[in-house]
Design a protein around this motif. Structure first.
Motif, PDB file in Angstrom:
ATOM      1  N   GLU A 111       1.603   9.397   5.098  1.00  0.00           N
ATOM      2  CA  GLU A 111       1.640  10.635   4.443  1.00  0.00           C
ATOM      3  C   GLU A 111       1.578  11.913   5.332  1.00  0.00           C
ATOM      4  N   VAL A 164      -1.632   4.230   5.742  1.00  0.00           N
ATOM      5  CA  VAL A 164      -0.875   4.906   4.583  1.00  0.00           C
ATOM      6  C   VAL A 164      -1.231   6.434   4.871  1.00  0.00           C
ATOM      7  N   LEU A 165      -2.268   6.982   5.155  1.00  0.00           N
ATOM      8  CA  LEU A 165      -2.651   8.382   5.377  1.00  0.00           C
ATOM      9  C   LEU A 165      -1.894   8.927   6.701  1.00  0.00           C
ATOM     10  N   ALA A 207       0.788  -1.072   0.091  1.00  0.00           N
ATOM     11  CA  ALA A 207      -0.053   0.078   0.149  1.00  0.00           C
ATOM     12  C   ALA A 207       0.924   1.188  -0.079  1.00  0.00           C
ATOM     13  N   LEU A 208       1.947   1.110   0.701  1.00  0.00           N
ATOM     14  CA  LEU A 208       2.996   2.267   0.756  1.00  0.00           C
ATOM     15  C   LEU A 208       3.539   2.654  -0.656  1.00  0.00           C
ATOM     16  N   ARG A 209       3.923   1.618  -1.204  1.00  0.00           N
ATOM     17  CA  ARG A 209       4.444   1.755  -2.467  1.00  0.00           C
ATOM     18  C   ARG A 209       3.643   2.275  -3.423  1.00  0.00           C
ATOM     19  N   GLU A 210       2.511   1.811  -3.568  1.00  0.00           N
ATOM     20  CA  GLU A 210       1.385   2.232  -4.255  1.00  0.00           C
ATOM     21  C   GLU A 210       1.122   3.664  -4.035  1.00  0.00           C
ATOM     22  N   ALA A 211       1.402   4.268  -2.936  1.00  0.00           N
ATOM     23  CA  ALA A 211       1.280   5.578  -2.741  1.00  0.00           C
ATOM     24  C   ALA A 211       2.326   6.604  -2.689  1.00  0.00           C
ATOM     25  N   GLY A 212       3.359   5.792  -3.501  1.00  0.00           N
ATOM     26  CA  GLY A 212       4.834   6.519  -3.756  1.00  0.00           C
ATOM     27  C   GLY A 212       5.806   6.280  -2.902  1.00  0.00           C
ATOM     28  N   ASP A 232      -5.142   1.560   4.542  1.00  0.00           N
ATOM     29  CA  ASP A 232      -5.297   2.794   4.023  1.00  0.00           C
ATOM     30  C   ASP A 232      -5.164   3.978   5.041  1.00  0.00           C
TER      31      ASP A 232
END
Length: 221
Positions: free
Chosen positions: A114, A110-111, A19-24, A107
């Motif tokens: 971020e 991930v937030l 999930a973190l990789r998908e978020a960049g 998610d």
């Protein structure tokens, strides 16, 4: 931002990593219990380390990584499935920037990452101050209880150890080949020295300290 997920649960760690990789994010997983190094020689420390509080056989095994990671310049956030505020407060006192619940959806994690990447604090200053105050109070109680325990005689330590294991006065007297009145006198001395009013309070007090009673071979015979 390079993020290291330090966890010994492969499925959970890989889910967060994906999930973190998908978020960049440049996310990696590390399992120290399998001999994987948190920082390879010559490599840069992660900008952010998400560390599982419970690592290996130790309930607070992840705490040992807080200091070294901070010394290397990493921001450390603990991942915890426990709600024991004293354990969480100990993490903050050790230098962790905050704690995230393992009950959060991926998610939401991930937030949170971020938000950290944008410079936002992991927790409010008020919450950090509250946990630090809780930790100081717990440390004071541990030190005070340890000082009280040091006043007990060897025999009183043995009797207290038996109480912790669930023995009553009669059983302690029977296994020690002394009268119940003798054991009651010893219990009264223990309560007086520990500044408590009952056997239950005495047992609860040493449990909070994390006191390990003498082994069974040292118990009253």
């Amino acid at each position: 931002m390079r993020v290291a997920i330090i966890d010994d649960h492969p499925l959970a760690a890989s889910g967060v990593q994906s999930a973190l990789r998908e978020a960049g994010f440049d996310a990696v997983t590390i399992d120290p219990t399998r001999g994987e190094a948190v920082c390879e020689p010559g490599s840069e420390a992660p900008d952010l380390a998400l560390v599982d509080l419970t690592l290996g056989d130790e309930p607070d095994g992840g705490m040992s990584f807080i200091g070294p990671l901070i010394d290397d310049g990493s921001c450390v956030v603990m991942l915890s499935g426990v709600s024991d505020e004293l354990r969480l407060a100990a993490c903050v006192a050790a230098g962790a920037h905050g704690v995230l619940s393992k009950a959060l959806a991926i998610d939401e994690i991930v937030l949170a990452v971020e938000s950290i990447d944008s410079g936002a604090p992991v927790m409010s200053q008020a919450e950090r101050d509250r946990l630090l105050a809780l930790h100081r109070e717990a440390e004071w109680e541990r030190a005070n209880t340890a000082a009280l325990l040091s006043k007990l005689s060897g025999r009183e330590i043995q009797v207290l150890a038996s109480l912790v294991r669930g023995y009553n006065v009669q059983s302690i007297a029977d296994t020690s080949f002394v009268s119940t009145s003798t054991v009651r006198s010893q219990v009264k001395a223990i309560l007086r020295k520990l500044n408590v009013r009952s056997q239950l309070e005495a047992v609860a007090l040493v449990h909070r300290l994390g006191w390990n009673p003498p082994t069974i071979d040292e118990s009253p015979q």
